[in-house]
Design a protein around this motif. Structure first.
Motif, short mmCIF file in Angstrom:
data_model
loop_
_atom_site.label_atom_id
_atom_site.label_comp_id
_atom_site.label_asym_id
_atom_site.label_seq_id
_atom_site.Cartn_x
_atom_site.Cartn_y
_atom_site.Cartn_z
N SER A 162 0.83 -1.21 0.00
CA SER A 162 0.00 0.00 0.00
C SER A 162 0.87 1.27 0.00
O SER A 162 0.51 2.28 -0.59
CB SER A 162 -0.94 0.01 1.22
N MET A 163 2.02 1.19 0.67
CA MET A 163 2.90 2.36 0.71
C MET A 163 3.45 2.68 -0.69
O MET A 163 3.50 3.84 -1.10
CB MET A 163 4.05 2.12 1.69
N TRP A 164 3.82 1.62 -1.42
CA TRP A 164 4.32 1.85 -2.77
C TRP A 164 3.20 2.41 -3.68
O TRP A 164 3.43 3.32 -4.48
CB TRP A 164 4.89 0.58 -3.40
N ARG A 165 1.99 1.86 -3.53
CA ARG A 165 0.88 2.33 -4.37
C ARG A 165 0.64 3.83 -4.16
O ARG A 165 0.44 4.58 -5.11
CB ARG A 165 -0.39 1.53 -4.10
N ALA A 166 0.70 4.26 -2.90
CA ALA A 166 0.50 5.69 -2.59
C ALA A 166 1.69 6.52 -3.10
O ALA A 166 1.51 7.61 -3.65
CB ALA A 166 0.34 5.86 -1.09
N TYR A 167 2.89 5.98 -2.95
CA TYR A 167 4.11 6.68 -3.39
C TYR A 167 4.09 6.86 -4.91
O TYR A 167 4.41 7.93 -5.43
CB TYR A 167 5.34 5.87 -2.96
N ALA A 168 3.67 5.81 -5.60
CA ALA A 168 3.62 5.85 -7.07
C ALA A 168 2.62 6.90 -7.56
O ALA A 168 2.76 7.44 -8.67
CB ALA A 168 3.25 4.47 -7.63
N LYS A 169 1.60 7.19 -6.72
CA LYS A 169 0.61 8.23 -7.09
C LYS A 169 1.09 9.63 -6.70
O LYS A 169 0.37 10.61 -6.88
CB LYS A 169 -0.72 7.94 -6.38
N GLY A 170 2.30 9.71 -6.13
CA GLY A 170 2.86 11.03 -5.82
C GLY A 170 2.89 11.39 -4.35
O GLY A 170 3.40 12.46 -3.97
N GLU A 171 2.34 10.54 -3.48
CA GLU A 171 2.38 10.85 -2.03
C GLU A 171 3.82 10.76 -1.53
O GLU A 171 4.55 9.83 -1.88
CB GLU A 171 1.49 9.88 -1.25
N ILE B 253 5.82 11.43 8.19
CA ILE B 253 7.25 11.27 7.83
C ILE B 253 7.42 11.58 6.34
O ILE B 253 6.71 11.03 5.50
CB ILE B 253 7.73 9.83 8.11
N GLU B 254 8.36 12.47 6.03
CA GLU B 254 8.64 12.82 4.63
C GLU B 254 9.54 11.76 3.99
O GLU B 254 10.55 11.38 4.57
CB GLU B 254 9.36 14.18 4.55
N ILE B 255 9.14 11.30 2.80
CA ILE B 255 9.94 10.29 2.08
C ILE B 255 10.56 10.95 0.86
O ILE B 255 9.90 11.73 0.15
CB ILE B 255 9.04 9.11 1.63
N ALA B 256 11.81 10.60 0.56
CA ALA B 256 12.53 11.20 -0.57
C ALA B 256 11.94 10.77 -1.91
O ALA B 256 11.31 9.71 -2.01
CB ALA B 256 14.00 10.79 -0.51
N ASP B 257 12.16 11.57 -2.94
CA ASP B 257 11.83 11.18 -4.32
C ASP B 257 12.79 10.10 -4.80
O ASP B 257 13.83 9.86 -4.18
CB ASP B 257 11.97 12.40 -5.25
N GLY B 258 12.43 9.49 -5.94
CA GLY B 258 13.38 8.63 -6.65
C GLY B 258 13.48 7.20 -6.15
O GLY B 258 14.41 6.48 -6.53
N LEU B 259 12.54 6.77 -5.30
CA LEU B 259 12.59 5.38 -4.85
C LEU B 259 11.92 4.47 -5.88
O LEU B 259 10.98 4.88 -6.57
CB LEU B 259 11.89 5.23 -3.49
N LEU C 220 14.39 0.93 2.09
CA LEU C 220 14.26 2.32 2.49
C LEU C 220 15.55 2.80 3.16
O LEU C 220 16.29 2.00 3.73
CB LEU C 220 13.10 2.47 3.47
N PRO C 221 15.82 4.13 3.11
CA PRO C 221 17.04 4.64 3.73
C PRO C 221 17.10 4.34 5.23
O PRO C 221 18.18 4.20 5.80
CB PRO C 221 16.96 6.16 3.48
N GLU C 222 15.94 4.27 5.89
CA GLU C 222 15.91 3.91 7.32
C GLU C 222 14.61 3.16 7.62
O GLU C 222 13.66 3.22 6.84
CB GLU C 222 16.02 5.17 8.19
#
Length: 367
Positions: free
Chosen positions: A138-147, A153-159, A165-167
């Motif tokens: 679910s985290m990837w699905r949200a990230y792929a939509k731009g979240e 917690i702020e997540i970096a671009d480009g994953l 994850l970095p941490e």
């Protein structure tokens, strides 16, 4: 004897002496013991709890739930052979290591049978604590939509999908419907931030603000312990859910403990290490079953869309899955349990009869 007979699908009808209704969850059923039986067992068995602590018998089943539905198979197979014993064996293993390495205790006091725990009543912290080491699901699905913000917690671009994850991230959500907390919707399983918890610690059942630090410490230590142990088996610990509660020991000390289950294929994602290094994700967890369901039915949106719950329930009710599918899931669960514990998961011929005999003869809980 058929395979279906070896599956414990119904676990809320055991003749255990109780004066309260049996609580039946998706996988486990809880029988609260009478005050007299609780007090007697605490004395007889020397459990490290107060003399008047309420105890319960927790019986796991072989039922399998996914997408908020219980699934069944052909030939009356209402569960996955070996699943219950595998889940308990894995949790027992990690809880024991947590205790031995000084992290924290669990709610389990005794293990009379591979399907059964004797537990003490805990006051639950109303948080499902998710630890994530990789970006997927679910985290990837949200990230792929731009979240880019998760639980504050702020997540970096480009994953990339399935990347480490970095941490280690802690992304908590509510356990049950909580009311009157500013900024937290009154619904189950809604994401929250650390600030939400800190500002309203009592509403989440924390005893003090300091206990939030203790909870985060136990989360990270628990995750890292399991992750390191799985790495020795060349398995990748991707993410997991922890639950916590408070109990009081025989000396009257209140303490924060791990509860529910830990590090299991139901509460975690575990990937095969060699396959992951080759660019493939091979699940040693329930996620494999979820993916299988998504590809098994022609319209996967029914399983993913919360507005289609009625259709989803009908799908689970009206479709018996092929035996081969459930046996594949069985192989996943028993396989990872045997890897982790180093012991074979034996399929009982009649788990219910065994449980009744042990609880009657050794614990005096069946008339």
């Amino acid at each position: 004897m058929s395979l279906a007979d070896k599956v414990l699908a119904v676990n809320n009808d055991l003749p255990i002496r109780t004066d309260k209704p049996v609580h039946s969850g998706k996988v486990r059923s809880v029988y609260w013991l009478t005050e007299a039986d609780s007090a007697r067992l605490i004395k007889e068995k020397g459990y490290d709890v107060t003399s008047d602590a309420p105890l319960a018998i927790m019986v796991i089943s072989d039922r399998i739930s996914a997408f908020d539905c219980i699934w069944h198979g052909e030939g009356g197979m209402n569960g996955v052979p070996g699943k219950g014993a595998a889940l308990n064996a894995i949790s027992n293993h990690w809880f024991k290591l947590f205790r031995e390495q000084g992290l924290a205790d669990s709610h389990i006091l005794d293990i009379p049978h591979p399907f059964v725990w004797i537990v003490q009543k805990a006051k639950p912290v109303m948080i499902e604590a998710i630890c994530r080491q990789y970006i997927t699901g679910s985290m990837w699905r949200a990230y792929a939509k731009g979240e880019r913000e998760f639980c504050g917690i702020e997540i970096a671009d480009g994953l990339n999908k399935d990347q480490k994850l970095p941490e280690l991230l802690i992304t908590p959500s509510t356990k049950g419907i909580l009311t009157g907390i500013p900024g937290v919707p009154e619904q189950d399983d809604v994401n929250i931030t650390r600030a939400n918890i800190a500002d309203n610690f009592a509403a989440f059942n924390f005893r003090s603000a300091d206990d939030i630090d203790q909870y985060e410490k136990l989360l990270k230590e628990g995750f890292n312990l399991i992750s390191n142990e799985l790495a020795k088996l060349d398995q990748v610990f991707v993410d997991t859910k922890f639950e916590f509660g408070y109990v009081t020991d025989a000396q009257g000390n209140e303490k924060l403990i791990y509860m529910d289950e830990v590090g299991t294929p139901d509460s975690s994602r575990i990937w095969d290490g060699p396959q992951y290094r080759n660019g493939n994700v091979v699940e040693n967890s329930k996620e494999g079953f979820r993916q299988l369901l998504l590809s098994h039915f022609p319209d996967p949106d029914i399983l993913l869309n919360k507005d289609r719950m009625e259709e989803r329930s009908a799908l689970a009710r009206d479709n018996a899955l092929p035996e081969s599918v459930l046996m594949e899931v069985s192989k996943t669960y028993t396989g990872i349990a045997e890897k982790i514990t180093g012991e074979k998961i034996e399929l009982s011929d009649n788990p219910k009869a065994e449980i009744i005999e042990i609880l009657r003869d050794q614990y005096g809980l069946i008339d």
